[in-house]
Write a protein that holds these residues in place. Structure first.
Motif, short mmCIF file in Angstrom:
data_model
loop_
_atom_site.label_atom_id
_atom_site.label_comp_id
_atom_site.label_asym_id
_atom_site.label_seq_id
_atom_site.Cartn_x
_atom_site.Cartn_y
_atom_site.Cartn_z
N PRO A 14 0.79 -1.24 0.00
CA PRO A 14 0.00 0.00 0.00
C PRO A 14 0.82 1.28 0.00
O PRO A 14 0.52 2.21 -0.74
CB PRO A 14 -0.83 -0.12 1.29
CG PRO A 14 -0.85 -1.57 1.61
CD PRO A 14 0.46 -2.11 1.14
N ALA A 15 1.86 1.36 0.85
CA ALA A 15 2.62 2.60 0.95
C ALA A 15 3.32 2.96 -0.35
O ALA A 15 3.28 4.11 -0.79
CB ALA A 15 3.64 2.50 2.09
N THR A 16 3.94 1.96 -0.99
CA THR A 16 4.60 2.22 -2.27
C THR A 16 3.59 2.61 -3.33
O THR A 16 3.83 3.51 -4.14
CB THR A 16 5.38 0.97 -2.73
OG1 THR A 16 6.35 0.63 -1.75
CG2 THR A 16 6.08 1.22 -4.05
N PRO A 69 8.80 -0.23 2.56
CA PRO A 69 8.46 0.93 3.39
C PRO A 69 8.30 0.59 4.87
O PRO A 69 8.68 1.37 5.73
CB PRO A 69 7.13 1.42 2.79
CG PRO A 69 7.14 0.92 1.39
CD PRO A 69 7.82 -0.41 1.47
N GLN A 70 7.77 -0.59 5.16
CA GLN A 70 7.59 -0.99 6.56
C GLN A 70 8.94 -1.21 7.25
O GLN A 70 9.13 -0.83 8.40
CB GLN A 70 6.74 -2.26 6.64
CG GLN A 70 5.28 -2.04 6.30
CD GLN A 70 4.49 -3.33 6.25
OE1 GLN A 70 5.04 -4.42 6.38
NE2 GLN A 70 3.18 -3.23 6.03
N VAL A 71 9.87 -1.82 6.54
CA VAL A 71 11.20 -2.06 7.12
C VAL A 71 11.94 -0.74 7.31
O VAL A 71 12.59 -0.52 8.34
CB VAL A 71 12.02 -3.01 6.21
CG1 VAL A 71 13.46 -3.10 6.70
CG2 VAL A 71 11.38 -4.39 6.20
N GLN A 75 6.12 -0.38 10.54
CA GLN A 75 5.10 -1.32 10.09
C GLN A 75 3.72 -0.68 9.95
O GLN A 75 2.81 -1.27 9.35
CB GLN A 75 5.01 -2.50 11.06
CG GLN A 75 4.59 -2.13 12.47
CD GLN A 75 4.70 -3.31 13.43
OE1 GLN A 75 5.47 -4.24 13.20
NE2 GLN A 75 3.91 -3.27 14.49
N ASN A 76 3.53 0.54 10.48
CA ASN A 76 2.23 1.20 10.38
C ASN A 76 2.24 2.39 9.41
O ASN A 76 1.42 3.30 9.51
CB ASN A 76 1.76 1.66 11.77
CG ASN A 76 1.55 0.49 12.71
OD1 ASN A 76 0.96 -0.52 12.34
ND2 ASN A 76 2.06 0.60 13.93
N ILE A 77 3.16 2.38 8.46
CA ILE A 77 3.31 3.49 7.53
C ILE A 77 2.20 3.56 6.48
O ILE A 77 1.87 4.63 5.96
CB ILE A 77 4.69 3.41 6.81
CG1 ILE A 77 4.95 4.65 5.96
CG2 ILE A 77 4.78 2.15 5.96
CD1 ILE A 77 5.02 5.93 6.73
N ASP A 78 1.58 2.41 6.18
CA ASP A 78 0.62 2.35 5.08
C ASP A 78 -0.56 3.32 5.24
O ASP A 78 -0.95 4.01 4.29
CB ASP A 78 0.10 0.92 4.91
CG ASP A 78 1.21 -0.06 4.59
OD1 ASP A 78 2.08 0.28 3.78
OD2 ASP A 78 1.20 -1.16 5.16
#
Length: 263
Positions: A14-16, A69-71, A75-78
């Motif tokens: 999702p984030a990407t 993005p989570q790494v 882990q809650n970046i999305d």
């Protein structure tokens, strides 16, 4: 080892997707115009559907774990990246009331997840390699949403802003332990998180100067902000934000800050 160059074989996250969709949007594509309008529309529907299907009690919006993005960020970046994308694309959905309603509901749901994932110190839980960046993205999302009329817990937003400001002291000292040792991460996060309050302090003092309430050369500080009927606490907060914003803007022009990894 070989480098993966086939994008269709890379894990979708999702984030990407939100980040790439914002790039397409800022390049001039909309839901109805541009060479990548179909790509933008598909990305939007993919993200909205993910948010809609995610459990209310979950902090994340998908089951994807260990994404880049989570790494890197956390882990809650999305949810934070989705809020920023949804708000930016909302004006392009004016003619589709059903889509607007879905977007608004998705934004509210993501905001709930963001605020629920906040730690006592104002940071976002599950920080990655450079946790200050995940918290900065969450702070941006909450400020953007508040500006658009979405309900934000003022206490949580205040804690978030304080956490970001704490990375750079008014003396100019930089804390880098939250930013993987990269000074630019801490400086940029503080600069962005103080921008809104710094601008408000500047606007208040500039108007007071023009109206003759303050002297033409009156500095932007807590003492003068108190003269404009602000409480002691608010005057102190705005003046500190203004000072930190000035410091970080100057630091971001320092070659030592910009040189090397992280630039």
């Amino acid at each position: 080892t070989s480098t993966m160059i086939d994008a269709t074989r890379v894990q979708v996250d999702p984030a990407t997707t939100a980040f790439a969709a914002m790039a397409l949007l800022r390049a001039g594509n909309t839901l109805h115009e541009g060479p990548y309008q179909d790509n933008l529309h598909r990305a939007l529907l993919y993200l909205v559907e993910l948010v809609e299907k995610s459990p209310e009690e979950a902090l994340g919006i998908s089951e994807a774990r260990g994404t880049q993005p989570q790494v890197k960020l956390g882990q809650n970046i999305d949810a934070s990246m989705c809020v920023q994308f949804f708000i930016r694309i909302m004006p392009h959905a004016e003619k589709d009331q059903k889509l607007k309603n879905r977007l608004s509901a998705a934004i509210d749901k993501c905001l709930h997840k963001i605020q629920k994932s906040q730690s006592e110190d104002g940071s976002i839980t599950g920080g990655g390699w450079a946790p200050v960046l995940q918290s900065a993205m969450a702070n941006n999302a909450m400020e953007m949403a508040q500006d658009q009329g979405y309900k934000i817990d003022e206490t949580k937003l205040k804690k978030s802003q304080e956490y970001q400001r704490d990375n750079v002291a008014t003396s100019g000292d930089i804390r880098t332990e939250r930013g993987a040792g990269v000074a630019l991460y801490s400086v940029a996060s503080t600069q962005r998180s103080t921008a809104k309050q710094a601008r408000r302090a500047q606007e208040l003092v500039e108007k007071a100067r023009q109206d003759g309430v303050l002297a033409p050369n009156a500095p932007i500080d807590a003492e003068n902000l108190r003269k404009l009927n602000l409480s002691d606490e608010e005057a102190k907060t705005l003046s500190e934000a203004y000072r930190q914003n000035e410091i970080t803007v100057n630091q971001m022009q320092d070659e030592q800050i910009l040189t090397g990894f992280g630039k």
